[in-house]
Scaffold this active site. Structure first.
Site, mmCIF file in Angstrom:
data_model
loop_
_atom_site.group_PDB
_atom_site.id
_atom_site.type_symbol
_atom_site.label_atom_id
_atom_site.label_comp_id
_atom_site.label_asym_id
_atom_site.label_seq_id
_atom_site.Cartn_x
_atom_site.Cartn_y
_atom_site.Cartn_z
ATOM 1 C CG ASP A 1 -5.999 -28.113 -22.189
ATOM 2 O OD1 ASP A 1 -4.754 -26.880 -22.676
ATOM 3 O OD2 ASP A 1 -6.657 -29.297 -22.591
ATOM 4 C CE LYS B 1 -7.495 -24.510 -30.407
ATOM 5 N NZ LYS B 1 -8.186 -25.601 -28.836
ATOM 6 C CE1 TYR C 1 -12.157 -32.468 -27.916
ATOM 7 C CE2 TYR C 1 -10.333 -30.236 -28.119
ATOM 8 C CZ TYR C 1 -11.322 -31.411 -28.907
ATOM 9 O OH TYR C 1 -10.085 -32.437 -29.842
HETATM 10 C C1 LIG Z 1 -8.217 -26.834 -28.627
HETATM 11 C C2 LIG Z 1 -7.886 -27.481 -27.621
HETATM 12 C C3 LIG Z 1 -7.396 -28.457 -27.460
HETATM 13 C C4 LIG Z 1 -7.203 -29.245 -28.736
HETATM 14 O O1 LIG Z 1 -5.936 -28.762 -29.376
HETATM 15 P P1 LIG Z 1 -5.438 -28.788 -31.518
HETATM 16 O O2 LIG Z 1 -4.635 -28.015 -31.864
HETATM 17 O O3 LIG Z 1 -6.574 -29.335 -31.785
HETATM 18 O O4 LIG Z 1 -4.975 -30.939 -30.852
HETATM 19 C C5 LIG Z 1 -6.857 -28.853 -26.563
HETATM 20 N N1 LIG Z 1 -6.880 -28.545 -25.453
HETATM 21 C C6 LIG Z 1 -7.550 -27.098 -25.546
HETATM 22 C C7 LIG Z 1 -7.912 -27.016 -24.300
HETATM 23 C C8 LIG Z 1 -8.340 -26.941 -26.440
HETATM 24 O O5 LIG Z 1 -9.398 -25.688 -26.469
#
Ligand SMILES: *Cc1c(COP(=O)(O)O)cnc(C)c1O
Length: 438
Positions: A245, A273, A150
């Protein structure tokens, strides 16, 4: 088997009814709606340390931790005073502040993978911006994404594998044009042959390969290091940028994330995060050669009114200062292992087909017994068990995020007594799950 009485949710229920008149599904982010578990969402009133309280005054030990950001737990006193001090000077200027330098210095001085960075306001924004940079830098349009990872709600990433052998993506959300989705090549995780074939088929057209090096949004799909190394090598060989990511794994499994944990250097990285200490911050970074393509130095446009917001920077500085202390990640992993071992030993002794899969301070509830490494290793069947254990744990004062696809987090504020208590509650809840299944 010990039964626990259902918690009272009348205040949450009434707030949820009202919220539904304001927000689609009653929420501002879909997973919060409790659709994949039972009952209505709990409206949270406050948090302190490893605990949260809902509007009905139920108390829970929290393993959601805002889906990851709160690695120091709730209401950390150092974050609190750092934020208050920044707030006293004003909430936002839209001009540079010293605090942006401080947070960048804290990160970059410890991170061998990136020279410079940009702060944005969410993980999604970081990914969106970094994808544009990867395309702008390479002059190529296609991107590789791995099934099960994701990357936020970026158009190009709301894409699933097409049918048959084609790697051409097809959009997984209404509103994403197929023509956008077709620029995304979707591959199975941990499959070097599929990767090689895709690269050969799309020679000189692929800007980057984006991956969660520790995929943690569809279960915890721990990759073999040999796969990540092969990915690194193939990217280098074909002029494809390797894009980690690290929105979850960054500052979670090690200060510099999975790149540090595995010792694999990405070309471009995103954070989110934890980086914001509970406030909305994201970031992307790379070596100077790549970052110099970002406006105003280069032709890749990216901007943000509240980017580098001083109050958010202050929260990030306070949090990452703690994370950077020697032994921080070792202590967190040790605590997590004790918790996980306690529960796994119980499940094994009872012959339950259940295991907590873990890395660092992350854990995931697997109800299948098989090691899962790809999205295609179906995890949908795990959700039956998850639904029951989620309910039983809520009734026992333990809060898991309301989705069995998501992972749980342990923070520095989870003390050994609370963890032992929570582990005992897990064991009781497992008895209920497996009594229902036998
Ligand atoms: C949470 C998440 C996102 C998106 O971040 P948001 O602050 O919710 O937009 C993107 N990549 C990964 C791996 C994530 O866990």
């Amino acid at each position: 088997m010990k039964n626990a009485s259902p918690i009272s949710r009348s205040v949450s229920e009434s707030l949820f009814e009202t919220a539904k008149t304001y927000f689609p599904g009653g929420v501002n982010s879909p997973v919060r709606a409790f659709r994949s578990v039972e009952g209505t969402p709990l409206f949270i009133k406050k948090g302190d340390g490893c605990r949260i309280w809902d509007e009905d005054d139920n108390e829970f030990i929290d393993f959601c931790c805002s889906w990851g950001p709160l690695i120091l737990g709730h209401n950390n006193p150092k974050i609190y005073s750092s934020v208050m001090a920044a707030m006293q000077n004003g909430a936002s200027f839209g001009a540079p502040t010293r605090l942006e330098n401080e947070l960048a210095e804290l990160i970059l001085s410890r991170n061998p993978f990136i020279d410079r960075m940009r702060f944005v306001s969410s993980g999604t924004e970081a990914v969106m911006s970094a994808l544009r940079l990867a395309r702008g830098y390479t002059g190529r349009d296609k991107v590789i994404k791995f099934e099960g990872c994701y990357h936020g709600h970026v158009d190009a990433m709301l894409v699933k594998a097409g049918s048959g052998l084609a790697t051409l993506g097809t959009s997984s959300s209404a509103g994403v044009p197929e023509s956008f989705a077709n620029e995304t090549l979707v591959l199975p995780l941990n499959d070097v042959e599929a990767l090689k074939a895709c690269i050969a088929e799309n020679k000189d057209q692929i800007a980057c390969a984006i991956i969660e090096p520790i995929p943690a949004n569809n279960g915890l799909l721990l990759q073999e290091k040999t796969f990540l190394l092969a990915l690194r090598e193939l990217c280098t060989e074909h002029g494809i940028l390797l894009f980690f990511d690290e929105v979850i794994s960054g500052f979670r499994v090690a200060f510099s994330g999975a790149a540090e944990y595995y010792g694999i250097a990405p070309d471009i990285v995103t954070y989110g995060k934890i980086i914001g200490g509970g406030l909305p911050v994201g970031a992307y970074g790379a070596k100077n050669e790549i970052m110099s393509h970002v406006a105003p130095e280069g032709p890749v446009y990216q901007a943000g009114t509240l980017s580098g917001n001083p109050v958010a920077m202050a929260a990030g500085i306070a949090q990452l200062t703690e994370c950077a202390k020697p032994g921080f990640y070792e202590a967190l992993a040790e605590k997590t292992n004790a918790f996980v071992d306690h529960i796994n030993a119980y499940a094994k002794e009872k012959g339950y087909n259940f295991e907590l899969v873990t890395i660092g301070s992350i854990f995931w509830l697997s109800f299948n017994g098989k090691k899962r490494i790809r999205r295609s290793d179906e995890i949908d069947s795990d959700m039956t068990g998850f639904k029951i254990i989620h309910r039983e744990l809520l009734n026992r004062g333990v809060y898991l995020g309301p989705s069995g696809y998501e992972v749980g987090f342990i923070s520095a504020a989870h003390d050994p007594e609370s963890l032992t208590h929570a582990a005992n509650m897990f064991c009781e809840a497992l008895d209920v799950v497996f009594a229902a299944q036998i």
